[in-house]
Design a protein around this motif. Structure first.
Motif, PDB file in Angstrom:
ATOM      1  N   ASP A   1     -10.037   5.707  -5.170  1.00 24.56           N
ATOM      2  CA  ASP A   1     -10.576   5.966  -3.679  1.00 24.56           C
ATOM      3  C   ASP A   1     -10.085   4.672  -2.724  1.00 24.56           C
ATOM      4  OD1 ASP A   1     -12.266   3.936  -4.953  1.00 24.56           O
ATOM      5  OD2 ASP A   1     -13.901   4.834  -4.481  1.00 24.56           O
ATOM      6  N   VAL A   2      -9.237   3.772  -3.409  1.00 30.14           N
ATOM      7  CA  VAL A   2      -8.693   2.779  -2.579  1.00 30.14           C
ATOM      8  C   VAL A   2      -8.125   3.215  -1.269  1.00 30.14           C
ATOM      9  CG1 VAL A   2      -6.433   2.387  -3.526  1.00 30.14           C
ATOM     10  CG2 VAL A   2      -7.546   0.464  -2.367  1.00 30.14           C
ATOM     11  N   PRO A   3      -8.452   2.555   0.205  1.00 30.90           N
ATOM     12  CA  PRO A   3      -7.709   3.174   1.438  1.00 30.90           C
ATOM     13  C   PRO A   3      -6.501   2.828   1.306  1.00 30.90           C
ATOM     14  CG  PRO A   3      -9.807   1.814   1.793  1.00 30.90           C
ATOM     15  CD  PRO A   3      -9.646   1.958   0.306  1.00 30.90           C
ATOM     16  N   ILE A   4      -5.621   3.776   1.747  1.00 31.38           N
ATOM     17  CA  ILE A   4      -4.230   3.580   2.009  1.00 31.38           C
ATOM     18  C   ILE A   4      -3.993   3.583   3.501  1.00 31.38           C
ATOM     19  CG2 ILE A   4      -1.864   4.639   1.601  1.00 31.38           C
ATOM     20  CD1 ILE A   4      -3.586   3.485  -1.008  1.00 31.38           C
ATOM     21  N   THR A   5      -3.347   2.415   3.919  1.00 32.28           N
ATOM     22  CA  THR A   5      -2.677   2.529   5.413  1.00 32.28           C
ATOM     23  C   THR A   5      -1.254   2.181   5.340  1.00 32.28           C
ATOM     24  OG1 THR A   5      -5.054   1.524   5.941  1.00 32.28           O
ATOM     25  CG2 THR A   5      -3.094   1.419   7.491  1.00 32.28           C
ATOM     26  N   LEU A   6      -0.604   3.093   5.676  1.00 33.59           N
ATOM     27  CA  LEU A   6       0.965   3.269   5.515  1.00 33.59           C
ATOM     28  C   LEU A   6       1.409   2.506   6.702  1.00 33.59           C
ATOM     29  CD1 LEU A   6       1.796   6.824   4.647  1.00 33.59           C
ATOM     30  CD2 LEU A   6       1.587   4.872   3.116  1.00 33.59           C
ATOM     31  N   ALA A   7       2.591   1.894   6.285  1.00 30.77           N
ATOM     32  CA  ALA A   7       3.365   1.242   7.616  1.00 30.77           C
ATOM     33  C   ALA A   7       4.199   2.330   8.249  1.00 30.77           C
ATOM     34  CB  ALA A   7       4.238   0.082   6.865  1.00 30.77           C
ATOM     35  N   PRO A   8       4.086   2.811   9.258  1.00 30.60           N
ATOM     36  CA  PRO A   8       4.710   4.079   9.807  1.00 30.60           C
ATOM     37  C   PRO A   8       6.119   4.026   9.932  1.00 30.60           C
ATOM     38  CG  PRO A   8       3.237   3.095  11.638  1.00 30.60           C
ATOM     39  CD  PRO A   8       2.749   2.066  10.189  1.00 30.60           C
ATOM     40  N   ARG A   9       6.710   2.883  10.246  1.00 27.63           N
ATOM     41  CA  ARG A   9       7.958   2.392  10.394  1.00 27.63           C
ATOM     42  C   ARG A   9       8.710   2.666   8.902  1.00 27.63           C
ATOM     43  NH1 ARG A   9      10.225  -2.025  14.472  1.00 27.63           N
ATOM     44  NH2 ARG A   9      11.911  -1.565  13.118  1.00 27.63           N
ATOM     45  N   GLU A  10       7.917   2.542   7.698  1.00 29.92           N
ATOM     46  CA  GLU A  10       8.414   2.748   6.558  1.00 29.92           C
ATOM     47  C   GLU A  10       8.101   3.733   5.818  1.00 29.92           C
ATOM     48  OE1 GLU A  10       8.709  -0.903   3.860  1.00 29.92           O
ATOM     49  OE2 GLU A  10       7.851  -1.918   5.566  1.00 29.92           O
ATOM     50  N   HIS A  11       7.187   4.445   5.950  1.00 33.70           N
ATOM     51  CA  HIS A  11       6.549   5.439   5.331  1.00 33.70           C
ATOM     52  C   HIS A  11       5.862   6.698   6.047  1.00 33.70           C
ATOM     53  CE1 HIS A  11       8.152   3.347   1.459  1.00 33.70           C
ATOM     54  NE2 HIS A  11       7.070   2.426   2.075  1.00 33.70           N
ATOM     55  N   LEU A  12       6.138   7.800   5.728  1.00 36.88           N
ATOM     56  CA  LEU A  12       5.808   9.003   6.295  1.00 36.88           C
ATOM     57  C   LEU A  12       4.323   9.456   5.781  1.00 36.88           C
ATOM     58  CD1 LEU A  12       8.936  11.177   6.850  1.00 36.88           C
ATOM     59  CD2 LEU A  12       8.044   9.607   8.498  1.00 36.88           C
ATOM     60  N   GLN A  13       4.261   9.502   4.362  1.00 40.05           N
ATOM     61  CA  GLN A  13       3.119  10.010   3.882  1.00 40.05           C
ATOM     62  C   GLN A  13       3.177   9.539   2.419  1.00 40.05           C
ATOM     63  OE1 GLN A  13       3.115  14.161   3.113  1.00 40.05           O
ATOM     64  NE2 GLN A  13       5.352  14.194   3.192  1.00 40.05           N
ATOM     65  N   TYR A  14       1.738   9.568   1.843  1.00 34.76           N
ATOM     66  CA  TYR A  14       1.523   9.308   0.488  1.00 34.76           C
ATOM     67  C   TYR A  14       1.222  10.235  -0.278  1.00 34.76           C
ATOM     68  CZ  TYR A  14      -3.301   8.345   1.289  1.00 34.76           C
ATOM     69  OH  TYR A  14      -4.321   8.557   1.618  1.00 34.76           O
ATOM     70  N   GLU A  15       1.267  10.379  -1.905  1.00 32.91           N
ATOM     71  CA  GLU A  15       0.582  11.196  -2.565  1.00 32.91           C
ATOM     72  C   GLU A  15       0.151  10.570  -3.972  1.00 32.91           C
ATOM     73  OE1 GLU A  15       1.589  15.810  -4.004  1.00 32.91           O
ATOM     74  OE2 GLU A  15       2.907  14.876  -2.562  1.00 32.91           O
ATOM     75  N   TRP A  16      -0.880  10.841  -4.378  1.00 36.37           N
ATOM     76  CA  TRP A  16      -1.237  10.435  -5.688  1.00 36.37           C
ATOM     77  C   TRP A  16      -0.810  11.744  -6.807  1.00 36.37           C
ATOM     78  CZ3 TRP A  16      -3.089   5.816  -7.147  1.00 36.37           C
ATOM     79  CH2 TRP A  16      -3.565   4.832  -6.066  1.00 36.37           C
ATOM     80  N   LEU A  17      -0.183  11.394  -8.047  1.00 33.69           N
ATOM     81  CA  LEU A  17       0.385  12.115  -8.665  1.00 33.69           C
ATOM     82  C   LEU A  17       0.226  11.717 -10.420  1.00 33.69           C
ATOM     83  CD1 LEU A  17       3.856  13.037  -7.331  1.00 33.69           C
ATOM     84  CD2 LEU A  17       1.967  14.597  -7.097  1.00 33.69           C
ATOM     85  N   PRO A  18       0.120  12.677 -11.102  1.00 29.08           N
ATOM     86  CA  PRO A  18      -0.020  12.335 -12.432  1.00 29.08           C
ATOM     87  C   PRO A  18       1.376  11.544 -12.839  1.00 29.08           C
ATOM     88  CG  PRO A  18      -0.764  14.586 -12.408  1.00 29.08           C
ATOM     89  CD  PRO A  18      -0.190  14.253 -11.144  1.00 29.08           C
ATOM     90  N   TRP A  19       1.461  10.605 -13.944  1.00 25.71           N
ATOM     91  CA  TRP A  19       2.341   9.651 -14.030  1.00 25.71           C
ATOM     92  C   TRP A  19       3.742  10.546 -14.162  1.00 25.71           C
ATOM     93  CZ3 TRP A  19       4.775   9.110 -18.664  1.00 25.71           C
ATOM     94  CH2 TRP A  19       4.059   9.638 -19.874  1.00 25.71           C
ATOM     95  N   ARG A  20       3.839  11.668 -15.085  1.00 28.09           N
ATOM     96  CA  ARG A  20       4.844  12.565 -15.423  1.00 28.09           C
ATOM     97  C   ARG A  20       5.400  13.036 -14.123  1.00 28.09           C
ATOM     98  NH1 ARG A  20       2.045  13.626 -20.214  1.00 28.09           N
ATOM     99  NH2 ARG A  20       2.988  12.748 -21.997  1.00 28.09           N
TER     100      ARG A  20
END
Length: 147
Positions: free
Chosen positions: A106-125
């Motif tokens: 549940d850690v808050p994620i604040t993206l750097a908009p010039r570097e990244h469009l979106q994020y996603e949490w995925l199982p490691w594989r």
């Protein structure tokens, strides 16, 4: 001010206790997913400082609140031609040092908009399969052994 990027960087695999991995989609290359990466700002900058700075710049996560570990993995790879202009003429290889950062889901994620469009949490594989970078995918595949 540094004219060219230093060809020494960090890769930080951010993961949860359940081994879900945070991936970021690059703003300059849509569809290219990766962990946090970044080069040293100066030749003297300590790699742990680089890793902490890059995590904060790209995700807003304060690494002091979690466990940032040097995985003692080093990759030397050919810099993708599309990004070579960022380096001094003739520089074609980069040395990448791999770190892991264990966080709560549940850690808050604040993206750097010039570097990244979106994020996603995925199982490691699944995260390893999504990465465009072979060294990033391999680092994620090491996750169960390194945690």
């Amino acid at each position: 001010m540094q004219l060219y990027k230093i060809p020494e960087s960090v890769l930080v695999v951010i993961y949860t206790p359940a081994l879900d991995v945070l991936l970021l989609e690059r703003a300059d290359k849509q569809g290219f997913w990766q962990s946090v990466t970044g080069s040293k700002d100066t030749l003297e900058e300590n790699l742990l400082v680089t890793a902490s700075r890059e995590v904060h710049e790209e995700t807003g996560i304060d690494t002091d609140k979690f466990t940032l570990s040097d995985w003692q993995l080093v990759n030397v790879y050919e810099i993708y031609p599309v990004w070579r202009h960022r380096y001094a003429p003739g520089v074609t290889k980069n040395t990448e040092h791999v770190f892991g950062l264990r966080v709560s889901r549940d850690v808050p994620i604040t993206l750097a908009p010039r570097e990244h469009l979106q994020y996603e949490w995925l199982p490691w594989r699944d995260a390893a399969d999504r990465c465009f970078s072979a060294s990033n995918a391999e680092a994620i595949l090491q996750l169960p052994k390194l945690t």
